[in-house]
Design an enzyme around this catalytic site. Structure first.
Site, PDB file in Angstrom:
ATOM      1  N   CYS A  58      22.069  63.620  66.989  1.00  0.00           N
ATOM      2  CA  CYS A  58      21.943  62.425  67.991  1.00  0.00           C
ATOM      3  C   CYS A  58      22.520  62.628  69.092  1.00  0.00           C
ATOM      4  CB  CYS A  58      22.670  61.230  67.006  1.00  0.00           C
ATOM      5  SG  CYS A  58      24.608  61.563  67.104  1.00  0.00           S
ATOM      6  N   GLU A  89      13.023  59.405  71.651  1.00  0.00           N
ATOM      7  CA  GLU A  89      13.865  60.548  71.008  1.00  0.00           C
ATOM      8  C   GLU A  89      12.989  61.374  70.209  1.00  0.00           C
ATOM      9  OE1 GLU A  89      18.245  61.391  69.140  1.00  0.00           O
ATOM     10  OE2 GLU A  89      17.195  59.436  68.628  1.00  0.00           O
TER      11      GLU A  89
END
Length: 237
Positions: free
Chosen positions: A15, A119
């Site tokens: 992340c 992302e």
């Protein structure tokens, strides 16, 4: 050159992976890209450990995710970004059926492209060229996500302005992956947070705590006849 490790470590599947770089000025961007290409050329990609040797980068998690990453790379190319290093057809000898995506580098990425907005969660690094610090800060703050960000500078005033004005939950100054120690809160801003609290630190304690608020006033005497009832808001007297 810490950027390549932040971008391609764990195959970009973390992340806090660094997936977008805002390079201030063409000279900075050109120098950065030249160094990154040198580092990428030296990287070893393969299974985690083979014959006692540890590789720099392993495979991604599944065939489905490999296909998704490759689709993003294709979309970046179609939308006009300059594909400098292409990892789509990367093969590892002896592991031809492995889920390997090679380190991928884009230049001339713009905020309207999917590889900037989303992302990817893979080994893809996008370089966005900006003319000045203010433009770069504005781009970060306009993005719908705000998990973590970092600035690389030797100027203390610029670093201070960045940390005070950037809209992200975790900020690094010359630190590529700004994960705080566990006794500080871990979490993002904007669409990078789910729920009212982050994790770790005081927020972690609050999550498992049911708050109770007690407001008290003790009169000077317990003889109630000395204190008349009042139906007005209490004030400090």
């Amino acid at each position: 050159m810490r950027l390549w490790g932040a971008a391609f470590g764990a195959a970009g599947e973390r992340c806090m992976a660094l997936s977008v770089v805002l390079a201030v000025g063409d000279e900075t961007a050109d120098t950065l890209i030249a160094n990154l290409k040198q580092q990428i050329a030296k990287m070893t990609v393969g299974p985690g450990i083979v014959d006692g040797k540890e590789n720099d980068m392993g495979p991604v998690i599944s065939a489905q995710h490999k296909a998704k990453i490759c689709d993003y790379i294709t979309s970046g190319e179609k939308q006009g970004a300059s594909l400098l290093v292409d990892g789509r057809d990367f093969k590892v000898a002896g592991f031809e059926n492995g889920y390997f995506v090679g380190p991928t580098l884009f230049d001339n990425v713009t905020p309207d492209m999917d590889i900037y907005k989303d992302e990817i969660f893979g080994p893809v690094l996008a370089i966005v060229r900006v003319p000045d610090f203010e433009t770069g800060l504005k781009l970060i703050n306009q993005h719908e996500y705000g998990n973590g960000t970092a600035i690389f500078t030797r100027d203390g005033e610029t670093a201070r302005e960045f940390q005070e004005n950037v809209m992200a939950g975790m900020v690094g100054i010359n630190i590529p992956i700004p994960v705080p120690m566990a006794f500080h809160s871990f979490g993002g801003w904007k669409r990078s947070i789910f729920g009212p609290l982050n994790v770790h630190g005081n927020d972690g304690v609050r999550f498992y705590t049911r708050m109770k608020t007690v407001t008290s006033r003790w009169p000077a005497s317990v003889r109630l006849e000395h204190h008349e009832s009042s139906f007005t808001m209490p004030t400090m007297e």
